[in-house]
Every structure is written in C-alpha cells, then in structure tokens.
Design an enzyme around this catalytic site. Structure first.
Site, PDB file in Angstrom:
ATOM      1  CG  ASP A  64      -2.172   0.519   0.744  1.00 25.87           C
ATOM      2  OD1 ASP A  64      -2.485   1.886   0.604  1.00 25.87           O
ATOM      3  OD2 ASP A  64      -3.262  -0.268   0.861  1.00 25.87           O
ATOM      4  CG  HIS A  98      -5.275   3.530   0.868  1.00 25.52           C
ATOM      5  ND1 HIS A  98      -4.919   2.157   0.485  1.00 25.52           N
ATOM      6  CD2 HIS A  98      -6.667   3.505   0.598  1.00 25.52           C
ATOM      7  CE1 HIS A  98      -5.996   1.556  -0.009  1.00 25.52           C
ATOM      8  NE2 HIS A  98      -7.397   2.166   0.042  1.00 25.52           N
ATOM      9  CG  ASN A 191     -13.801   0.996  -4.952  1.00 23.95           C
ATOM     10  OD1 ASN A 191     -14.336   0.144  -4.618  1.00 23.95           O
ATOM     11  ND2 ASN A 191     -12.789   1.771  -4.075  1.00 23.95           N
ATOM     12  CB  SER A 254      -9.745  -0.212  -0.076  1.00 23.76           C
ATOM     13  OG  SER A 254      -8.793   0.276  -1.326  1.00 23.76           O
TER      14      SER A 254
END
Length: 389
Positions: A64, A98, A191, A254
């Site tokens: 990430d 994130h 998404n 996520s």
C-alpha cells in the site's frame, strides 16, 4: 519493461473513483466513540471471534502507501517493512493514509484500559509487514509485482492488496510465486465509477476477489461485480486508523479487502496446518449465501461469516479452490494448454456457421421481396399486352 499499472484512485482527500474519505479528529470524547463507530465489528461478531483467536503468530503483508507504525492503535504490531519509493523508511512512512487505514482494519489493537478505545482490527495480535509500493494518490507504481515478490521472500502468511492494476506478465508471475509459496492472496474487486468490470489482481485465479457491502448487508453501489467475485465484506462507512495519528472513515472495496485479509489471518492462526487453498476454502465454504442461491456475480460465495469460518466443520478440499472464473486474460503470457484448446469451441467454425446462416436468411428475404414486388409488376405488363392484342 512491464506496462504501467492501471491508474486507479482508491481513497483520496476528496471524492475519487467513487470513494469518499472523511478525516475524524481524535479529541478524547470522540476517540472513545471510535470503537462504537466501527459498526462492522458487531456485524461480523468480532468479539466472539476474538475469544477463539486473535491472529497471534501470523504476518499479513500490506502492499500500500506505507503504514504509520507509531499510531497508538498499531504500536508494536507493525514490523520493519520495505519501501520501494524511499530508502531507509522500513515502510513506516505514509503521507497518504490509505495504508495506515488498511493496517488498522487488519491488526489494530486499540488503546487505553483493556484496549477498549480506538480502532480494533480483525486480527489484533497479528503482525503487519508494510510494503510501500503505492503512490500518494493511491495509484500502484510499477513496483507492485516486486512488492509481491518481497512479501514472498519475507514469508508473509497473507497478502492484502487494496488496489487495482493492469495485468501483465510481471504481475502474473509475482502472483503465481505467492500462490506457490502457500500465501493467501486477497484483493479488492474495484470501485465504481472509476472501474466498470472486476479488476486485476483480484481477477487472477487463486486470488480472493472481495466486494463491499453496506450496513444493510447488501452489495454497495460502489462495488464492481463479475463472475470472478469470491466474497463480500463490510466496506461502507468504515472507520480505521489514519496517518495523522487520528482516524478516518471511508467507503470501498479496499476496506472490505483488509477485513477479509484479517479474517484469513485468524484462520491461519487457529488452523496453522491448513494450506492457503484450504484457508480460502474455509472462507468461501462458510460464507453466508446472499443474492441468487449459490455463487453469483454480485456476492460470490456470499458474505464473510467470521465465527463460522473459525468454528464450522468444513470438509477438506483437494487442490486449490476456484477463486476466479475461467478467464483467458488471467493467463497473460501463457498459451492455452492442449486440453484447453480441445475443450474450447472453435471460433472459426462458429463464425463460418453463423455466416452461412445469415446468408441463407438474407437470400430468403430477397426472394420474398422480389416475389412481392415482381408479381404485381408482371401481372400489370401481362394485362397491357392482353388489351393491345
């Protein structure tokens, strides 16, 4: 050189790729209410699951934006990791937030007396191996395949991938190395509206493709769906740790991915002798069926059922369970086998058959038109000749 990964924004400071992010302040009163705002904990019966196991001894690699290791709800659970963007950081730098959020959902342990405050993760005694390979805008860099290989070399038990990328030989090879190393691979489906179809690496066979559900248990509108969907988990209004030392709330696959990765960690802790394939089988076999009966494109095998995954009597599986539907694109860089070629319908034969059928229909239509138009004309001419004679 491999093609650049798909540029897809996950969670940015404003609306991006259909995802909204909200930063939550950490005043004492609000910090105490963070746990209450983690609605997914009750939905998944996490307290009951933690009476069985909390994930001790399991390492989850989080590929990430990095992880803020000194967040009070994460302290002690973040291993020295790898940074493919900056030297010497151990992956403990996260200028986006994130990655820190994903780490909290997986291995947050809260704080305060009895750790009753702050963020609680699905596997609070598991360790997170941060691998910083996403950019500050949450877009995967060309180092993502190398990050997967690094996780293999560091002996991760689970790899959490809350991103999407363009399929290429390098990425597919890295995924296969992780599968061969008996690692559970979990990735977000993608998404809306930024994504239309279920994305890679979630689309690769052997990867658990995860969609997001809302508080009502239904697939969230933000989630892309498809035949490769393996399962769904909470992914709307999800509160977790932030890179400022505070908290954040977000929507998207996520978050659902990190939650399923935490569930995989619990299973690996409770059943250390199970292979990665058997862990995945236990996740999907115990999922609560949703939508159309059986596996479907929206929910996959169903919604994550944490306590059932840890306690149900699940028959052993032989080989690797299917986590993605058959897809020619999933075999990037490899020609189909002889068995596949024999099983696959001949596109040339099909095309030829279709062309013959179309030609026959056209010929019949032309004949009918000529008959309809030509017969009256012939009769008129014949009548004229008859009158002249």
């Amino acid at each position: 050189m491999s093609p650049p990964p798909h540029r897809h924004t996950r969670l940015a400071a404003a609306a991006a790729g259909g995802v909204l992010l909200a930063l939550i302040g950490a005043s004492p009163a609000l910090a105490d209410s963070i746990r209450e705002r983690q609605w997914h904990l009750d939905a998944l019966q996490v307290t009951a699951a933690h009476k069985i196991t909390q994930g001790a001894g399991v390492t989850v690699a989080v590929i990430d934006t990095g992880v803020r290791a000194d967040h009070r709800d994460l302290a002690g659970n973040i291993l020295p990791g790898i940074d493919f963007r900056s030297a010497g950081t151990k992956g403990w730098v996260d200028t986006d937030g994130h990655g820190t959020s994903m780490a909290g959902l997986i291995a947050g342990h809260g704080h305060g007396g009895g750790h009753a405050d702050g963020v609680m993760g699905i596997a609070p005694k598991a360790k997170v191996l941060p691998i910083r390979a996403l950019n500050d805008d949450d877009l995967p860099s060309e180092k993502v395949p190398d990050a997967i290989v690094a996780a293999v070399r560091q002996h991760a038990d689970v790899i959490s991938m809350s991103f999407t990328a363009t399929p290429n030989d390098h990425l597919r090879s890295a995924i296969q190395q992780a599968i061969d190393a008996d690692i559970v691979l979990v990735a977000g489906a993608g998404n809306r509206p930024g994504d239309v179809f279920l994305q890679y690496p979630a689309k690769y066979p052997g990867v658990v493709a995860v969609g997001a559900t809302g508080r009502d248990g239904k697939v969230a509108p933000i989630t892309v769906t498809g035949p490769e969907m393996a399962m769904v988990a909470p992914g709307v209004d999800i509160v977790s740790t932030g890179n400022t030392g505070e908290y954040r709330k977000a929507n998207g696959t996520s978050d659902a991915t990190a939650i399923v990765a935490g569930a995989a960690a619990l299973i690996r802790a409770e059943y250390p002798d199970l292979s990665a394939a058997e862990v995945v089988h236990r996740l999907t076999a115990t999922a609560t069926d949703k939508g159309a009966p059986g596996r479907d494109n929206d929910y996959g095998y169903g919604a994550l059922n944490l306590t059932a995954a840890l306690t149900a009597d699940v028959p052993a599986t032989t080989g690797q369970p299917s986590t993605a539907a058959s897809d020619p694109a999933a075999s990037v860089g490899e020609p189909p086998s002889e068995a596949d070629r024999q099983a696959a319908p001949s596109t040339t034969t099909t095309a030829s058959t279709n062309w013959v059928a179309i030609s026959t229909v056209v010929a019949v239509l032309i004949a009918v038109i000529l008959l309809i138009v030509g017969l009256p004309t012939w009769l008129i001419i014949r009548n004229r000749k008859t009158r002249r004679s």
